[in-house]
Write a protein that holds these residues in place. Structure first.
Motif, short mmCIF file in Angstrom:
data_model
loop_
_atom_site.label_atom_id
_atom_site.label_comp_id
_atom_site.label_asym_id
_atom_site.label_seq_id
_atom_site.Cartn_x
_atom_site.Cartn_y
_atom_site.Cartn_z
N ASP A 330 0.79 -1.27 0.12
CA ASP A 330 0.01 0.09 0.03
C ASP A 330 0.82 1.24 0.18
O ASP A 330 2.03 1.11 0.42
N GLU A 331 0.23 2.43 -0.20
CA GLU A 331 0.84 3.58 -0.37
C GLU A 331 2.27 3.79 -0.54
O GLU A 331 3.00 4.06 0.44
N TRP A 380 -2.18 -5.35 0.24
CA TRP A 380 -3.14 -4.44 0.26
C TRP A 380 -3.58 -3.97 -1.23
O TRP A 380 -2.93 -4.38 -2.24
N TRP A 472 -4.73 0.29 13.45
CA TRP A 472 -3.65 1.10 12.90
C TRP A 472 -3.48 2.04 14.60
O TRP A 472 -4.27 2.43 14.92
C1 ACM Z 1 -3.69 1.19 4.92
O1 ACM Z 1 -4.57 1.28 5.74
N1 ACM Z 1 -2.56 1.85 4.51
C2 ACM Z 1 -3.48 -0.26 4.38
#
Ligand code: ACM
Length: 761
Positions: A330-331, A380, A472
Motif C-alpha cells: 500500500d501507499e 493491500w 492502526w
Molecule cells: C492502509 O491502511 N494503508 C492499508
C-alpha cells in the motif's frame, strides 16, 4: 437433611443466560441446567496433542477463575457429570461443531479439534462471566443452561490486524489480543511488523534493522493535523526477538489462530532504509520517522534490495507456518522512482510503461520467490494497480472496488474497507471521545457490513474469503486504549464474519452485547460503552426545536432534564418527540434495568432569533458533512470546538455558502455572528468574507453589513457583524478561501469551509 453443599450459593452472575456472540447458526434453549462443578470430568476422543489443547484451554479458564481443574480422560464410560468431546464426521465443516447439553452431560461434537475448540468457546459463554477472570476465587458451581447448538462459520477468514510499529505492544499485550480474538471465533491474526516508524521483528542476518530501525528519536504529540507539529523528545521503540515471535505463534496456534506476518514493501520502509541506506533510491541519511503519514523513502528495486528482502523473508518463513505472507504494497509514493536514473533504466529494460508497472514488477518478483518456498502472498489493494501478481490475494481497504476487481479476476479477497473495518476511526461523536485518527465508524455501522459486494459475479463470490478489522496505532499508544478502540466493535465484526446473514439482527445483538460486556469486564477489557450512549436530534420547526432522543437498546428508559442537572430515574421520562422553545441545557441518560449505561446526551441550546426558523441554502453541503441537516446552523447549538464531524457542522467543498433565513415576520436584527472551523492541516480554511443582506419580500435584498475580519489563532472563528436593521428575510453570503497554496497540506485543492452556527440577535 440439607447438606451444607446444597445450600452453598451458586455463583450468581449470568446463570442460565445464553447470549452468545457471535450468534450461532442454529440454537435452541431448553428448560433446566447442567451443574458444572469439580466432580465433572472432560473426556477426549484420543490422545492427540491437538485435542488435548482443547481440554487444556477449557481447564485453564476454569483454573484461572476458580483455582480448580477437571480431570481429563481419554477412555472410560461415564454416564453423567461429563464434558464429552467427540470427534465425528456428522459435522462436515472444519470449524463447525455441535454443542448439546442436558442434565447429565455436555457434548461437544466436531470433525476437527479446531471445531471442538470453537465449541468450547461457546460453552464458556454459557458459564458465569467470571469464567473470564483470573481471580481464582469464583465459586465453582455453575448452572449451565441446556441448549442444542449446531454451528459453523459463514466465512473461512476472520481476521484482526494489529500495527505494532506506530506503537509497540508487548508480547503479553499481543497474547491477550489473540486470546480475545479466540473468544470471538476470529481465526487469523495479521501482525503488522514493519513501518516507516519502526521495524519490530529481529532478523539475524541484518541486526541493524532492530538496533537502528527499531527505535525512533521522538514521537509526534497530538494529532498530525494540528500544526505546527510538536514532539515529545523521548526515544521510543522496541522489537520482538525471534524467540518471542515463536512464543506468540505457538500461543496463537494453541487457539487455532493463524498468524500472518506483514513485511511492508516497497513502501512504508523508512525504518529499514534508515538502518541500511543502500536499500533506498537516494543517498540521504534518514532517521526512523517520528511522525505519522507516508514516507517518500521507499525500497529501490535493485538486485541488492531483492537479495536483502529474500534473506529477510527466509527468516520470516522459518518463524511463521502460515501459508500466507503479507507483503504490504500500500501507499508507495513513486517520487523517488521517478527521479532515479536506475529505476528509469530498469523500467526501459523490462518494458515497464510506468511506475505502477514497476511496483507490480517488484511485487511479482517477491511473489515468485515466496511461491518457490511454498508460500502465497497477500497484499493491500494497491497491488492491483500495475497488474496483479499471478497468485496474489488482495486485502481491499480503500473501499470495496479493489475486492470486486480482484475477485472478478479470480483472486482471493479479504474485505477490510475503511468504511466498516477501520477501528482507528472515531466510534462516537461524544465530546469526551478520546483522540482518534479521524472518520466515524460507530458499532452499528460495523454491524451492518455486508462483505460480499453486489458487483462480484455469482461464480466469483467464493473468492471473498472473509473480513478483517484493522487497528492502526498512530493514536493508540497503550493496551488500554487498544481495548477501547477494539471492543466492542470487534464483537460486531465477529458476527459479520461468523454468523449467517439471516441470523444477524442489530437490536438482538445489542441485547446479547449487554450480557457479553460482563464477560469483557471480567476479562479486564477497557470496553467502550458508547453503544449505550443516548443520541438525539433537534430539528427546527415552527419556531421551536423538535427534540427526539434515541437509544440502541429496545427496553431502555431514557430520562432527561432541561436545566443542566444530571438526570436520574426520577427525572422526566422520555416517551416521544417533544419541543424546546427557550434556551435550555438538555441532558438525557439511558437506564437498563434501572442502571445507567452509556454516557449522557448533552446539548446547550442558546435560543437566538433564528432558532427554529427556516433556512434554505443555495448550494448544498457535502452529504457526509451535513448529517444534522441544514437547520443545524440555526438551532442554537454549537458543534464540537475540537472536531468538525458531528451533526452540528456543515462542510462545503470548494463552494461559497449562500443561505436565506425566513424569519416569518419583520424582525429587528441587531447583529449576526458566525462560527467557522479552522483546520488547515485538514484542508479546512476560514472564509475570506461574510456579508449580510436583509429583505422584506425575499426578492430585493439590501447589503446591511460585511466583514473580512475573520482570522483566529484557535480552531474556531467567531466573527460578528453589526446589522442594526429590520427585515423578514436575512441572506448571508460566506465567501470561501479558494485554492490552498502550493507547499501546504492539500496544496492546489479547493479549501473546505465548515460552518456550525449563524446566530441572529
Ligand atoms: C492502509 O491502511 N494503508 C492499508
Amino acid at each position: 437433611m440439607i447438606t451444607s453443599c446444597e445450600t452453598e450459593p451458586v455463583t450468581p452472575a449470568l446463570q442460565g443466560v445464553a447470549d452468545i456472540i457471535p450468534a450461532p447458526l442454529k440454537f435452541s434453549k431448553k428448560e433446566g441446567n447442567f451443574l458444572l462443578d469439580e466432580n465433572v470430568q472432560i473426556s477426549l476422543p484420543n490422545e492427540n496433542a491437538e485435542w488435548q489443547l482443547v481440554a487444556n484451554y477449557l481447564n485453564d479458564k476454569i483454573f484461572d477463575s476458580t483455582s480448580k481443574r477437571l480431570k481429563i480422560i481419554t477412555s472410560g464410560n461415564l454416564e453423567k457429570d461429563i464434558i464429552r468431546i467427540i470427534q465425528s464426521d456428522d459435522v462436515t465443516q472444519k470449524e463447525g461443531y455441535q454443542l448439546n447439553i442436558n442434565a447429565y452431560e455436555i457434548v461437544v461434537k466436531a470433525k476437527t479439534a479446531n471445531g471442538a475448540f470453537l465449541g468450547v468457546q461457546t460453552l464458556l459463554q454459557l458459564m458465569p462471566s467470571e469464567i473470564y477472570s483470573k481471580n481464582k476465587t469464583t465459586n465453582f458451581r455453575f448452572n449451565i443452561p441446556q441448549v442444542e447448538i449446531n454451528d459453523a462459520p459463514r466465512f473461512s477468514y476472520r481476521g484482526m490486524h494489529l500495527d505494532v510499529a506506530r506503537h509497540f505492544f508487548s508480547v503479553d499485550d499481543v497474547k491477550r489480543y489473540i486470546d480475545l480474538m479466540a473468544m470471538h471465533k476470529y481465526n487469523t491474526f495479521h501482525w503488522h511488523l514493519t513501518e516507516d516508524q519502526g521495524w519490530r521483528i529481529e532478523i539475524k542476518k541484518y541486526p541493524k534493522l532492530t538496533e537502528i530501525g527499531g527505535f525512533r528519536n521522538e514521537t509526534l504529540v497530538g494529532h498530525y493535523n494540528d500544526q505546527p507539529h510538536q514532539f515529545d523528545g523521548k526515544r521510543y521503540g522496541g522489537f520482538y526477538t525471534q524467540e518471542q515471535i515463536k512464543e506468540v505463534v505457538k500461543y496463537a496456534s494453541e487457539r487455532f489462530i493463524t498468524v500472518i506476518p506483514e513485511i511492508e514493501l516497497p513502501g512504508h520502509a523508512q525504518a529499514a532504509i534508515t538502518a541500511y541506506p543502500e536499500l533506498g533510491c537516494t543517498d540521504n541519511q534518514l532517521e526512523v520517522m517520528t511522525k505519522w503519514g507516508v514516507s517518500n523513502n521507499v525500497f529501490c528495486p535493485t538486485e541488492e534490495t531483492f537479495t536483502f528482502l529474500e534473506n529477510v523473508l527466509l527468516e520470516v518463513i522459518e518463524l511463521f507456518p502460515s501459508e500466507y505472507i503479507h507483503i504490504g504494497g500500500d501507499e508507495c509514493p513513486k517520487t523517488h522512482w521517478k527521479e532515479s536514473a536506475f529505476c528509469q533504466k530498469l523500467m526501459k529494460e523490462n518494458g515497464l510503461k510506468d511506475e505502477m508497472e514497476l511496483q507490480s514488477y517488484f511485487i511479482g518478483r517477491i511473489e515468485k520467490f515466496l511461491n518457490s518456498k511454498g508460500k502465497q502472498i497477500i497484499g493491500w489493494d494497491e497491488i492491483l494497480e500495475g497488474g496483479l501478481a499471478p497468485n496474489a490475494s488482495v486485502m481491499s481497504w480503500r473501499g470495496v472496488q479493489g475486492g470486486i476487481d480482484a475477485a472478478t479476476q479470480g483472486h482471493d479477497v479479504i474485505m477490510s474497507p475503511t468504511s466498516h473495518c477501520y477501528f482507528d476511526y472515531y466510534q462516537s461523536q461524544h465530546k469526551d471521545e478520546p483522540l482518534a485518527i479521524g472518520g466515524y465508524l460507530p458499532i452499528e455501522k460495523v454491524y451492518s457490513y455486508q462483505p460480499i459486494p453486489d458487483e462480484v459475479p455469482a461464480d466469483k463470490v467464493h473468492h471473498i474469503k472473509g473480513v478483517q478489522c484493522n487497528l492502526w496505532t498512530e493514536y493508540i499508544p497503550t493496551a488500554r486504549k487498544l481495548d477501547y478502540m477494539t471492543y466492542p466493535r470487534a464483537c460486531a465484526l465477529a458476527e459479520v464474519a461468523w454468523t449467517a446473514k439471516s441470523n444477524r439482527d442489530f437490536p438482538d445483538f445489542v441485547k446479547r452485547l449487554n450480557t457479553h460486556l460482563l464477560r469483557l469486564e471480567a476479562y479486564g477489557v477497557n470496553t467502550a460503552m458508547n453503544v449505550f450512549d443516548i443520541d438525539g436530534d433537534l430539528t427546527s420547526q415552527d419556531g421551536q426545536l423538535m427534540t427526539t432522543l434515541k437509544s440502541n437498546v429496545a427496553n431502555s428508559t431514557i430520562t432527561y432534564t432541561l436545566d443542566g442537572s444530571t438526570p436520574t430515574l426520577q427525572s422526566n421520562i422520555y416517551n416521544n418527540t417533544f419541543t424546546i422553545n427557550a434556551s435550555s441545557q438538555l441532558r438525557a441518560v439511558g437506564f437498563i434495568n434501572d442502571k445507567q449505561r452509556g454516557r449522557s446526551f448533552e446539548k446547550d441550546i442558546n435560543f437566538h432569533k433564528a432558532t427554529g426558523k427556516t433556512i434554505s441554502i443555495k448550494e448544498q453541503p457535502e452529504p457526509r458533512y451535513s448529517a444534522g441537516g441544514i437547520g443545524a446552523i440555526i438551532n442554537g447549538i454549537n458543534g464540537s470546538d475540537e472536531r468538525y464531524g458531528d451533526k452540528e457542522w456543515l462542510g462545503f467543498e470548494g463552494k461559497n455558502m449562500e443561505a436565506v433565513i425566513d424569519m416569518k415576520e419583520e424582525t429587528e436584527i441587531r447583529k449576526v455572528s458566525f462560527r467557522f472551523f479552522k483546520g488547515e492541516g485538514q484542508w479546512i480554511y476560514l472564509p475570506k468574507k461574510v456579508s449580510v443582506f436583509v429583505s422584506n419580500d425575499g426578492e430585493k435584498y439590501t447589503l446591511a453589513a460585511e466583514s473580512t475580519d475573520i482570522a483566529t489563532e484557535s480552531k474556531i472563528a467567531n466573527p460578528t457583524v453589526e446589522v442594526n436593521s429590520k427585515g423578514k428575510y436575512i441572506k448571508v453570503l460566506v465567501e470561501r478561501f479558494g485554492k490552498i497554496p502550493d507547499g501546504l497540506q492539500g496544496g492546489g485543492h479547493e479549501a473546505w469551509l465548515f460552518v456550525d452556527e449563524i446566530i441572529v440577535e
